[in-house]
Design an enzyme around this catalytic site. Sequence first.
Site, PDB file in Angstrom:
ATOM      1  N   LYS A 173      -9.921  -6.871   4.701  1.00 23.66           N
ATOM      2  CA  LYS A 173     -10.350  -7.918   3.767  1.00 23.66           C
ATOM      3  C   LYS A 173     -11.148  -9.009   4.493  1.00 23.66           C
ATOM      4  O   LYS A 173     -12.162  -9.477   3.981  1.00 23.66           O
ATOM      5  CB  LYS A 173      -9.126  -8.510   3.071  1.00 23.66           C
ATOM      6  CG  LYS A 173      -8.452  -7.504   2.131  1.00 23.66           C
ATOM      7  CD  LYS A 173      -7.098  -8.011   1.681  1.00 23.66           C
ATOM      8  CE  LYS A 173      -6.416  -7.040   0.737  1.00 23.66           C
ATOM      9  NZ  LYS A 173      -4.998  -7.356   0.527  1.00 23.66           N
TER      10      LYS A 173
ATOM     11  N   GLU B 128       0.854  -1.184   0.000  1.00 21.10           N
ATOM     12  CA  GLU B 128       0.000   0.000   0.000  1.00 21.10           C
ATOM     13  C   GLU B 128       0.894   1.240   0.000  1.00 21.10           C
ATOM     14  O   GLU B 128       2.076   1.168   0.383  1.00 21.10           O
ATOM     15  CB  GLU B 128      -0.851   0.031   1.266  1.00 21.10           C
ATOM     16  CG  GLU B 128      -1.825  -1.127   1.384  1.00 21.10           C
ATOM     17  CD  GLU B 128      -2.847  -1.140   0.273  1.00 21.10           C
ATOM     18  OE1 GLU B 128      -3.624  -0.189   0.150  1.00 21.10           O
ATOM     19  OE2 GLU B 128      -2.867  -2.110  -0.501  1.00 21.10           O
TER      20      GLU B 128
HETATM   21  N1  HSE Z   1      -1.057  -4.155  -0.231  1.00 18.86           N
HETATM   22  C1  HSE Z   1      -1.975  -5.189  -0.565  1.00 18.86           C
HETATM   23  C2  HSE Z   1      -1.277  -6.524  -0.396  1.00 18.86           C
HETATM   24  C3  HSE Z   1      -2.418  -5.001  -1.969  1.00 18.86           C
HETATM   25  O1  HSE Z   1      -0.061  -6.540  -0.256  1.00 18.86           O
HETATM   26  O2  HSE Z   1      -1.949  -7.554  -0.371  1.00 18.86           O
HETATM   27  C4  HSE Z   1      -3.560  -5.862  -2.372  1.00 18.86           C
HETATM   28  O3  HSE Z   1      -4.684  -5.615  -1.598  1.00 18.86           O
END
Ligand code: HSE
Length: 398
Positions: free
Chosen positions: A200, A185
């Site tokens: 998530k 991110e």
């Molecule tokens: N930064 C997130 C990851 C990107 O590494 O999974 C995907 O959601």
Amino acid sequence: MLNVALMGYGVIGSGVAKVIEENKKLIASRLGEEIYLKYILEIKDMSSTPYADRVVTDLNIILNDPEVKVVVEVMGGIHPASDFTRSCLEAGKSVVTANKAVVADCGDELLALAREKGVRYLFEASVGGGIPIIRPLINDLASNEIEGICGILNGTTNYILTRMTNEGCTYEEVLKDAQKLGYAEANPAADVEGTDALRKIAILAALSYGKLIPMDMLKAKGITEVSLTDIAVAESFGCSVKLIGRAGKLDDGRIYATVSPEFVEDSCPMAHVNDVFNSILVRGNMLGDAMFYGKGAGKLPTAGAVVADVIDALETKYAAPARLFWEKADINDVLPADDVIGNVAKKFCHIFEDGEALKKAVEGKIDISFVSCSGDIHAVMCSEPVLEGSVKTYAVLS
Ligand code: HSE
């Protein structure tokens, strides 16, 4: 031409433009018409891109264009992304997103608004990057009670843990590579502290149980405290350290969602999910276990999932199915965050820095299954979540 607007031209946004361009003919053969990226809402300098003539800085241009039926939101962050999403839905446009922060924050309201306006709010890419998991949960598993879900939901941390395990690097060293590869991110704290995976798993819990647990009722533990020693202890027990998200429903009806690093036994397929790959194991009461595996982060895998949602939104004339309805969970619906791991894991590994402390902790206990010692580090596996004197406790996933 089917006109689409894009909000945000970062890693995923530029990926969306690339997928639409590179797979133009294929998409046209599936939709009957080509997709055309009519506007890109972006404030940064786009003069060196092929899209310079389509850049707008005023959302109203998109809102007031009746030719634009679908808007892709890949801006990242909650504000202004959620406000812009509301405006687009209000204007009768379907919205497709990869932005899990927005879905986990106010997905319930946005879904309700989309239904009210007869349009779609689609977010397949928000969990598991390119892995199909949202649509299978909504559609293919609609006849199953979801007994539980667990998974490796963050590509960056899985990449870091894999390289720590295989190459003995520290996570700070590997994080830089993850950022270069476009996995992390913009603010990687969300990855390494577990917030990204928590969002998530909250989305997966909402899809499974119809209740969106507010983030302030949830807790994540990331990988910042996972040391090379912990990884070595895990290996001596035949385990790998993985950042695991878990969600489920207790017999009393309360739901839970959590994220923490766990020891995963070699016999569990999750132990062999490496690098940027994610894996989600869903247990349905009719199906049993099903596992979804693939690239959980990265520009093109994620952008591919976004464009698939765009195709769906352009093709289908109906609004979201009625079963895709979430309420905000309240305190009575949710197992308190601090109680989750103790309630849902069956085995724990305790690490001690001194053998005397370990001896004292296990005295008189009959359920100690295995003891590992290496130099000054002592560890024990047992069915109790907390043993006095342990400096670290990991839940064990079998
Ligand atoms: N930064 C997130 C990851 C990107 O590494 O999974 C995907 O959601």
